[in-house]
Design a protein around this motif. Structure first.
Motif, PDB file in Angstrom:
ATOM      1  N   PRO A 223       0.801  -1.236   0.000  1.00 27.09           N
ATOM      2  CA  PRO A 223       0.000   0.000   0.000  1.00 27.09           C
ATOM      3  C   PRO A 223       0.828   1.277   0.000  1.00 27.09           C
ATOM      4  N   THR A 224       2.075   1.206   0.492  1.00 28.55           N
ATOM      5  CA  THR A 224       2.901   2.410   0.521  1.00 28.55           C
ATOM      6  C   THR A 224       3.192   2.907  -0.888  1.00 28.55           C
ATOM      7  N   ILE A 225       3.412   1.989  -1.825  1.00 29.40           N
ATOM      8  CA  ILE A 225       3.683   2.389  -3.205  1.00 29.40           C
ATOM      9  C   ILE A 225       2.511   3.175  -3.779  1.00 29.40           C
ATOM     10  N   GLY A 226       1.295   2.767  -3.425  1.00 33.82           N
ATOM     11  CA  GLY A 226       0.113   3.431  -3.964  1.00 33.82           C
ATOM     12  C   GLY A 226      -0.388   4.595  -3.142  1.00 33.82           C
ATOM     13  N   ASP A 227       0.384   5.032  -2.144  1.00 38.32           N
ATOM     14  CA  ASP A 227      -0.062   6.147  -1.315  1.00 38.32           C
ATOM     15  C   ASP A 227      -0.027   7.444  -2.118  1.00 38.32           C
ATOM     16  N   TYR A 228      -1.094   8.186  -2.033  1.00 39.35           N
ATOM     17  CA  TYR A 228      -1.219   9.441  -2.778  1.00 39.35           C
ATOM     18  C   TYR A 228      -1.177  10.668  -1.862  1.00 39.35           C
ATOM     19  N   VAL A 229      -1.772  10.554  -0.682  1.00 38.08           N
ATOM     20  CA  VAL A 229      -1.948  11.703   0.200  1.00 38.08           C
ATOM     21  C   VAL A 229      -0.618  12.196   0.749  1.00 38.08           C
ATOM     22  N   THR A 230       0.216  11.295   1.269  1.00 37.95           N
ATOM     23  CA  THR A 230       1.459  11.708   1.912  1.00 37.95           C
ATOM     24  C   THR A 230       2.417  12.419   0.960  1.00 37.95           C
ATOM     25  N   PRO A 231       2.669  11.909  -0.254  1.00 36.76           N
ATOM     26  CA  PRO A 231       3.538  12.667  -1.165  1.00 36.76           C
ATOM     27  C   PRO A 231       2.973  14.041  -1.521  1.00 36.76           C
ATOM     28  N   ALA A 232       1.637  14.143  -1.586  1.00 34.42           N
ATOM     29  CA  ALA A 232       1.022  15.424  -1.956  1.00 34.42           C
ATOM     30  C   ALA A 232       1.114  16.439  -0.829  1.00 34.42           C
ATOM     31  N   LEU A 233       0.938  15.997   0.417  1.00 33.44           N
ATOM     32  CA  LEU A 233       0.920  16.926   1.547  1.00 33.44           C
ATOM     33  C   LEU A 233       2.283  17.043   2.223  1.00 33.44           C
ATOM     34  N   ILE A 234       2.839  15.917   2.649  1.00 32.02           N
ATOM     35  CA  ILE A 234       4.119  15.943   3.348  1.00 32.02           C
ATOM     36  C   ILE A 234       5.274  16.182   2.364  1.00 32.02           C
ATOM     37  N   GLY A 235       5.136  15.653   1.156  1.00 29.33           N
ATOM     38  CA  GLY A 235       6.158  15.895   0.148  1.00 29.33           C
ATOM     39  C   GLY A 235       5.992  17.222  -0.548  1.00 29.33           C
ATOM     40  N   GLY A 236       4.870  17.896  -0.308  1.00 26.27           N
ATOM     41  CA  GLY A 236       4.633  19.196  -0.911  1.00 26.27           C
ATOM     42  C   GLY A 236       4.459  19.149  -2.413  1.00 26.27           C
ATOM     43  N   GLY A 237       4.189  17.961  -2.959  1.00 26.68           N
ATOM     44  CA  GLY A 237       4.073  17.837  -4.407  1.00 26.68           C
ATOM     45  C   GLY A 237       5.403  17.854  -5.123  1.00 26.68           C
ATOM     46  N   LYS A 238       6.504  17.981  -4.369  1.00 23.72           N
ATOM     47  CA  LYS A 238       7.836  18.035  -4.969  1.00 23.72           C
ATOM     48  C   LYS A 238       8.409  16.651  -5.230  1.00 23.72           C
ATOM     49  N   ILE A 239       7.859  15.638  -4.555  1.00 24.40           N
ATOM     50  CA  ILE A 239       8.378  14.281  -4.676  1.00 24.40           C
ATOM     51  C   ILE A 239       7.221  13.360  -5.070  1.00 24.40           C
ATOM     52  N   PRO A 240       6.703  13.483  -6.295  1.00 23.22           N
ATOM     53  CA  PRO A 240       5.554  12.664  -6.700  1.00 23.22           C
ATOM     54  C   PRO A 240       5.917  11.192  -6.769  1.00 23.22           C
ATOM     55  N   MET A 241       4.956  10.361  -6.401  1.00 25.15           N
ATOM     56  CA  MET A 241       5.105   8.923  -6.529  1.00 25.15           C
ATOM     57  C   MET A 241       4.138   8.433  -7.591  1.00 25.15           C
ATOM     58  N   ILE A 242       4.110   7.140  -7.801  1.00 23.23           N
ATOM     59  CA  ILE A 242       3.370   6.601  -8.936  1.00 23.23           C
ATOM     60  C   ILE A 242       1.874   6.891  -8.829  1.00 23.23           C
TER      61      ILE A 242
END
Length: 289
Positions: A223-242
């Motif tokens: 499930p971590t690979i498919g996480d969307y919320v954390t990269p968007a909020l904690i990553g600030g959108g600077k570190i997008p994931m798949i």
């Protein structure tokens, strides 16, 4: 006797059929729809229902997909290692130190984070790690820093910290169950043979607990690979994931066939890596208590 067995089988099938049909509808139908869309063409504000492999060719030839997929796998692997490393001591403490009467209370306390929404917990971590958050405010009040730390948010480290906290209970429980199944007499036998506690743990406890560790790793990794919320909020959108890439194709660009192809490709990669992980660790899965 045979008639009785058939009757019991029919009753069991009758009981299982409704939840199975519901699971098939809720889980299977979206996956089949996603798979079907991945073979269609994208038209202007519409979808051309013609079979094509162009979407998959575009995905596999896209260097951006390669980069984001590798980043997602790397972040997920790091989160898995950190989460399992933190979860194992907690599970060990619950199994070997906490008395039997208090174990249900401790397990109940572990589930408390699930009482709040995952989105709220991510927002709380953003508040904790933010420019004027709890960490920076505390360090400034103690006189340790003069200017707020900017490197504790919007990077991979903050994402790993947030995801490890979110998935820790999922890792603790399977490891705890595996530790509970260990026959304590085996540990006593190891010590009677002259092994100290550390070597007994390394040679007896850890191998017997590996099925739980493997289960915890998969429960966290997938499930971590498919996480969307954390990269968007904690990553600030600077570190997008798949997952962010899929969201952009599905909603922002409105290219559902290409987004579906990315999603299917990612699922195949994750499934292949998970099966490889199980194959490598098959000797631990054959452990008999």
């Amino acid at each position: 006797m045979a008639a009785g067995n058939r009757s019991e089988a029919a009753q069991g099938l009758t009981l299982v059929a409704p939840p199975f049909a519901y699971a098939l509808l809720v889980l299977g139908a979206p996956l089949l729809t996603l798979l079907a869309y991945s073979f269609f063409k994208d038209g202007y504000l519409t979808i051309i229902y013609e079979f094509t492999l162009e979407n998959y060719l575009a995905v596999w030839s896209d260097p951006i997909f390669h980069k984001i997929m590798l980043r997602s796998l790397g972040v997920a692997a790091l989160v898995t290692v950190v989460t399992v490393a933190l979860a194992f001591p907690v599970a060990y403490f619950l199994s070997f130190v906490v008395s039997s009467e208090r174990k249900p209370l401790w397990l109940f306390l572990i589930t408390i984070p699930f009482w709040t929404s995952y989105l709220i917990r991510v927002f709380l971590w953003k508040v904790i790690l933010g420019y004027n958050g709890v960490v920076n405010s505390g360090l400034k009040s103690l006189g340790i820093i003069e200017q707020p730390l900017t490197f504790i948010l919007y990077n991979v480290n903050s994402m790993v910290m947030t995801l490890a906290h979110a998935y820790a209970p999922f890792a603790i429980l399977p490891i705890f169950i595996a530790l509970e199944k260990i026959d304590r007499s085996l540990l006593e036998a190891g010590r009677d043979l002259g092994e100290n506690r550390m070597m007994t743990f390394w040679r007896v406890t850890l191998p017997l607990a590996m099925p739980g560790v493997i289960a915890a790793s998969l429960i966290v990794f997938i499930p971590t690979i498919g996480d969307y919320v954390t990269p968007a909020l904690i990553g600030g959108g600077k570190i997008p994931m798949i997952a962010n890439m899929i969201q952009a194709q599905m909603l922002d660009i409105d290219n559902r066939p290409l987004g579906s192809a990315i999603a299917v490709t990612a699922m195949i990669i994750v499934a292949a890596l998970s099966l490889l992980f199980l194959f490598v660790n098959r000797r631990f899965l054959k452990v008999r208590q």
